[in-house]
Design an enzyme around this catalytic site. Structure first.
Site, PDB file in Angstrom:
ATOM      1  CD  GLU A   1      87.058  14.050  15.613  1.00 18.39           C
ATOM      2  OE1 GLU A   1      86.162  14.856  15.243  1.00 18.39           O
ATOM      3  OE2 GLU A   1      87.158  13.627  16.762  1.00 18.39           O
TER       4      GLU A   1
ATOM      5  CD  GLU B   1      80.741  20.546  15.868  1.00 18.62           C
ATOM      6  OE1 GLU B   1      80.870  19.341  16.112  1.00 18.62           O
ATOM      7  OE2 GLU B   1      81.702  21.289  15.595  1.00 18.62           O
TER       8      GLU B   1
ATOM      9  CE  LYS C   1      95.973  24.653  25.415  1.00 18.64           C
ATOM     10  NZ  LYS C   1      94.514  24.886  25.485  1.00 18.64           N
TER      11      LYS C   1
END
Length: 498
Positions: free
Chosen positions: A268, A402, A192
């Site tokens: 990750e 982030e 995906k």
């Protein structure tokens, strides 16, 4: 050719390239059962590149069924490692033969400079595929030490059906970090891609088929939103889910997997990496250039971006001056121009997020040294000038969250102990860099940094031989290297009485 001629070449190519937007299930391209599509918009200038099939739960079910059937049949899993290697090498050769088209699709779709799409993404994709293919017939099983009347074997089985969800920042490369080891070990895969950059994944499906990967072994499901990813995470016929993306999404996928068939989940996830420059750095100018590249490359849309720059007090003023000069080489431009170093942000959502953090940094009391404004490079494009903030403290949002954009937070420190305390004071632990001439300090600090990758006197080092992944909320498992193969196999112990 001159730069202008190169720019013209890529612009002309962009006008004529044929773009496929359908899902690829069981060996053929097909529309979503619902007929739903979404616009694939280029961040370069806001134009619609094509309409992409909006896959949903129905497509997920069909793709997983095709993957399961191909796995059970043994059409791929039962091939010898040498046979799979040969086919994967043909796959790599086809990627190389189509590298310009793939690079163009990557740039049009995601906004990165064409020189990076060719030199980094395509080359990295080829390296990942060829390195992994070369490794698969050199990974041996084991014999246990037993008594004379027993034989103990430790063997690796494919896990079965792998669902892979990959991000938009390195669409082709991140896909190959998952596809290469999953396919090499004999699994069938449902991939995906992100709705923000699905085009190269869709193209790779046809190249894989042409290389000889059997129908049903590789399926590609573009989709808008989270419906496809959720369907794969919950599916009882998916044995392993691998993911690269944000920490928040990784957590949700783990919950979905735990509530269903307890499929393995390898993630990750996010990062807020510290790049530490000690006063005894061997070459300050080199450290400056690396610090600029660490936050500006790929528009800062990098999970390992060196977004926290820790500089020792007694060199900080000089370093920041040099850094501001170095940032002048990182000016956004048309991504189809090979001379461009920074392209467009992937979409307006990401651009607004970056600009919002620039406002937040100033509001929190940090000093905006340069950059941080939206630029009008191409009409309707999404461009941001890289920003440097100084007088940042580690409790500010720009130092803790982030951003995924070219916003650098400069934090001063007094000594090694404080540098380590600041660097490790994060929920993330993906990567870190340090610059020093002291060999003992290099070993000491590298050992104490809570990060999956540590780079000494460089930033973003390593290649396919080194594992990649994070500590803490930056995820689990590893991509690249032989360690990546562990995610795609099950260990089996077989004991025989003789």
């Amino acid at each position: 050719m001159t730069t202008d001629q190169n720019l013209h070449y890529w612009q002309s190519f962009a006008e004529t390239v044929s773009i496929e937007g359908r899902a690829f299930i069981d060996g053929r391209y097909q529309d979503a059962e619902s007929g739903e599509v979404f616009d694939c918009i280029s961040p370069i200038d806001g134009r619609v590149l094509c309409q992409v099939a909006s896959s949903g739960e129905s497509e997920a079910n069909r793709a997983v069924a095709a993957a399961r059937a191909s796995y059970v049949s043994g059409v791929w899993a039962d091939k010898s490692p040498a046979e799979r290697k040969e086919i994967l090498f043909r796959f790599a050769d086809l990627i190389e033969a189509n590298q310009e088209e793939l690079a163009l699709l990557e740039t049009l779709d995601m906004g990165k400079p064409i020189s990076d799409s060719l030199g980094v993404d395509v080359n990295g994709t080829l390296r990942a595929l060829r390195w992994t293919a070369e490794a698969i017939d050199k990974v041996y099983d084991e014999l246990a030490t037993t008594s004379h009347d027993q034989l103990g074997m430790v063997t690796r089985n494919p896990v079965g059906v792998v669902a892979a969800i990959v991000p938009w920042n390195f669409p082709m490369l991140m896909a190959m970090w998952k596809l290469a080891p999953a396919l090499a070990m004999g699994n069938s895969v449902v991939l995906k891609p992100s709705e923000k950059s699905p085009l190269t994944a869709i193209k790779l499906a046809r190249l894989a088929q042409q290389a000889g990967i059997p129908d049903g072994v590789l399926n590609i499901l573009p989709g808008f939103g989270h419906s496809v990813g959720a369907a794969l995470a919950k599916h009882d016929d998916v044995n392993t889910l691998v993911f690269t993306g944000s920490t928040g999404v990784a957590k949700r996928l783990m919950i979905m997997a735990g509530e269903t068939n307890m499929k393995r989940v390898w993630a990750e996830a996010g990062g807020k990496s510290a790049n530490i420059v000690f006063a005894d750095a061997p070459d300050l100018d080199e450290a400056v250039e690396a610090a600029a590249s660490a936050i500006c490359f790929n528009q800062g849309e990098v999970c390992t971006a060196g977004s926290r720059l820790l500089v020792q007090d007694n060199i900080a003023d000089e370093f920041i001056e040099k850094l501001q000069t170095a940032f002048q080489a990182w000016k956004p431009g048309n991504p189809l121009n090979p001379a461009t170093t920074i392209g467009a942000m992937v979409d307006d959502i990401q651009m607004k997020q970056v600009l919002g953090y620039v406002e937040k940094g100033s509001a929190e009391g940090a000093t905006l040294r340069c950059g941080g404004e939206q630029l009008d490079i191409e009409p309707n494009g999404y461009y941001v000038q890289p920003a440097i903030f100084e007088n940042v403290t580690n409790d500010m949002a720009i130092a803790r969250e982030e951003i995924f954009g070219p916003v650098l937070s400069v934090i001063r420190f007094k000594d090694e102990e404080e540098a380590l305390a600041i660097a490790n004071d994060s929920i993330y632990g993906l990567a870190a860099g340090l610059w020093t001439s002291d060999l003992s300090r290099a070993h000491r600090v590298a050992r104490k940094l809570e990060a999956g990758s540590v780079w000494v006197n460089q930033y973003d080092g390593g290649d396919m031989t080194a594992p990649f992944g994070g500590f803490k909320q930056s995820g689990n498992g590893r991509d690249k290297s032989l360690h990546a193969l562990d995610k795609y196999t099950e260990l089996k112990a077989t004991w025989m009485k003789i």
